[in-house]
Design an enzyme around this catalytic site. Structure first.
Site, mmCIF file in Angstrom:
data_model
loop_
_atom_site.group_PDB
_atom_site.id
_atom_site.type_symbol
_atom_site.label_atom_id
_atom_site.label_comp_id
_atom_site.label_asym_id
_atom_site.label_seq_id
_atom_site.Cartn_x
_atom_site.Cartn_y
_atom_site.Cartn_z
ATOM 1 N N HIS A 41 9.742 -0.629 0.870
ATOM 2 C CA HIS A 41 10.058 0.812 0.973
ATOM 3 C C HIS A 41 11.330 1.097 1.765
ATOM 4 C CE1 HIS A 41 6.384 2.000 -0.964
ATOM 5 N NE2 HIS A 41 5.605 1.519 -0.016
ATOM 6 N N ASP A 67 2.911 -4.463 -5.983
ATOM 7 C CA ASP A 67 2.282 -3.598 -4.966
ATOM 8 C C ASP A 67 1.891 -2.274 -5.631
ATOM 9 O OD1 ASP A 67 2.357 -3.313 -1.656
ATOM 10 O OD2 ASP A 67 2.527 -1.388 -2.688
ATOM 11 N N HIS A 92 2.179 0.634 -4.582
ATOM 12 C CA HIS A 92 3.179 1.687 -4.346
ATOM 13 C C HIS A 92 4.509 1.276 -4.970
ATOM 14 C CE1 HIS A 92 0.270 1.912 -0.933
ATOM 15 N NE2 HIS A 92 0.340 3.201 -1.213
ATOM 16 N N ASP A 112 -2.578 -4.065 -2.567
ATOM 17 C CA ASP A 112 -3.249 -2.775 -2.379
ATOM 18 C C ASP A 112 -3.644 -2.098 -3.687
ATOM 19 O OD1 ASP A 112 -0.529 -2.528 -2.772
ATOM 20 O OD2 ASP A 112 -0.157 -1.309 -0.978
#
Ligand SMILES: [Zn+2]
Length: 307
Positions: free
Chosen positions: A121, A158, A160, A242
């Site tokens: 991120h 991931d 996200h 996740d």
């Protein structure tokens, strides 16, 4: 595997999901006898020049200045630093770069970098989403600029979207960036229309409350054929766990076996395109048992593929 105990010195405030216990849970899982033959190395401190391929000096300085002598400093509502955060983050970058070096030197077929904080991120000049430096994008740049590769692919599974990796590689036509992620979900980017300056970015969002079947279709029908066509000389992986059905931060329903499956398919594409060369790094994963089990499945498949 590259790791370092400094991962335990990046301390986050009580109740934060990206916590010290994640590293302990993974290391406990990897202490199982089936990992006795795992090649274990220490993640070194990054060469500052590697970080500067992706982040300006002023940003690196701002992180260093923010590190407190005690307690925490918040860089954004989700992203905090403690006294040990800088070394941990520097070794996260250093581990990824050392893994690239080891794989390209032929010392190991593939490598997993187990460090925290995560990286995908972090944008060019902005820490966010628990991340300080763009570990996997920096590793991609090292492979391209230091080792002279002409094409690398980054696959991010991931849950996200890897907005930071996308930002850091947006204008890099030698790098393909492919991501599956739940949408809608933090950070909100990752629409299929985001394709980069040279059309080398591939975003495949997944609907909430979908599971392994939808994920497998996304890889088999969309992402992996495009990676094969790109003919990468190295495949880098942002391995976040996740999307697991037990994870508290998202609503996908992948199983531990699904993480083994996607790892195996990535390794098969790597075998077909780049001699099996894969460097994977830990991103998210916030249910400790699911994280430990899924990481173990991921590493086990990497070891089988590299044997
Ligand atoms: Zn995540």
């Amino acid at each position: 595997m590259f790791s370092h105990l400094s991962s335990l010195d990046h301390v986050t405030p009580p109740g934060h999901p990206e916590r010290v216990e994640r590293y302990d849970a993974i290391m406990k899982a990897l202490a199982d006898p089936r990992f006795d033959t795992l090649d274990r190395r220490e993640a070194p401190i990054a060469d500052p020049a590697d970080i500067l391929r992706c982040h300006p000096q002023a940003y690196v300085d701002s992180i260093e200045v923010a590190i407190p002598d005690s307690g925490f400093v918040s860089l954004d509502p989700d992203t905090h630093v403690s006294p040990g955060s800088l070394e941990a983050a520097q070794r996260g970058v250093g581990g990824c770069c050392a893994a690239v070096d080891a794989v390209l030197a032929g010392e190991v077929a593939n490598a997993f970098v187990c460090m925290r904080p995560p990286g995908h991120h972090a944008e060019t000049a902005r820490a966010m989403g628990f991340c300080l430096f763009g570990n996997i994008a920096i590793a991609a740049k090292r492979a391209l600029d230091h080792h002279g590769l002409e094409r690398v692919a980054v696959i991010d599974f991931d849950v996200h979207h890897g907005n930071g990796t996308q930002d850091l590689l947006w204008t890099e036509e030698r790098a393909m960036f492919c991501s599956t992620h739940q949408m809608p979900l933090y950070p909100g980017s990752g629409h299929p229309s985001e394709t980069g300056a040279h059309g080398t970015i591939v975003n495949v969002p997944l609907d909430p409350n979908t599971g392994g079947a939808e994920m497998r279709r996304a890889y088999d029908d969309a992402i992996l054929p495009m990676v094969e066509e790109f003919e990468p000389q190295l495949i880098l992986v942002s391995a976040g766990f996740d999307a697991h059905e037990a994870d508290p931060l998202a609503q996908l329903y992948w199983t531990t076996e699904d993480f083994g499956w996607v790892t195996k398919r990535i390794c098969e594409v790597a075998a077909a395109t780049c001699g099996g060369r894969v460097v994977s790094t830990l991103e998210g994963g916030y249910d400790l048992q699911a994280l430990a089990d899924s990481t173990a499945a991921h590493v086990e498949v990497l070891m089988e593929a590299g044997a």
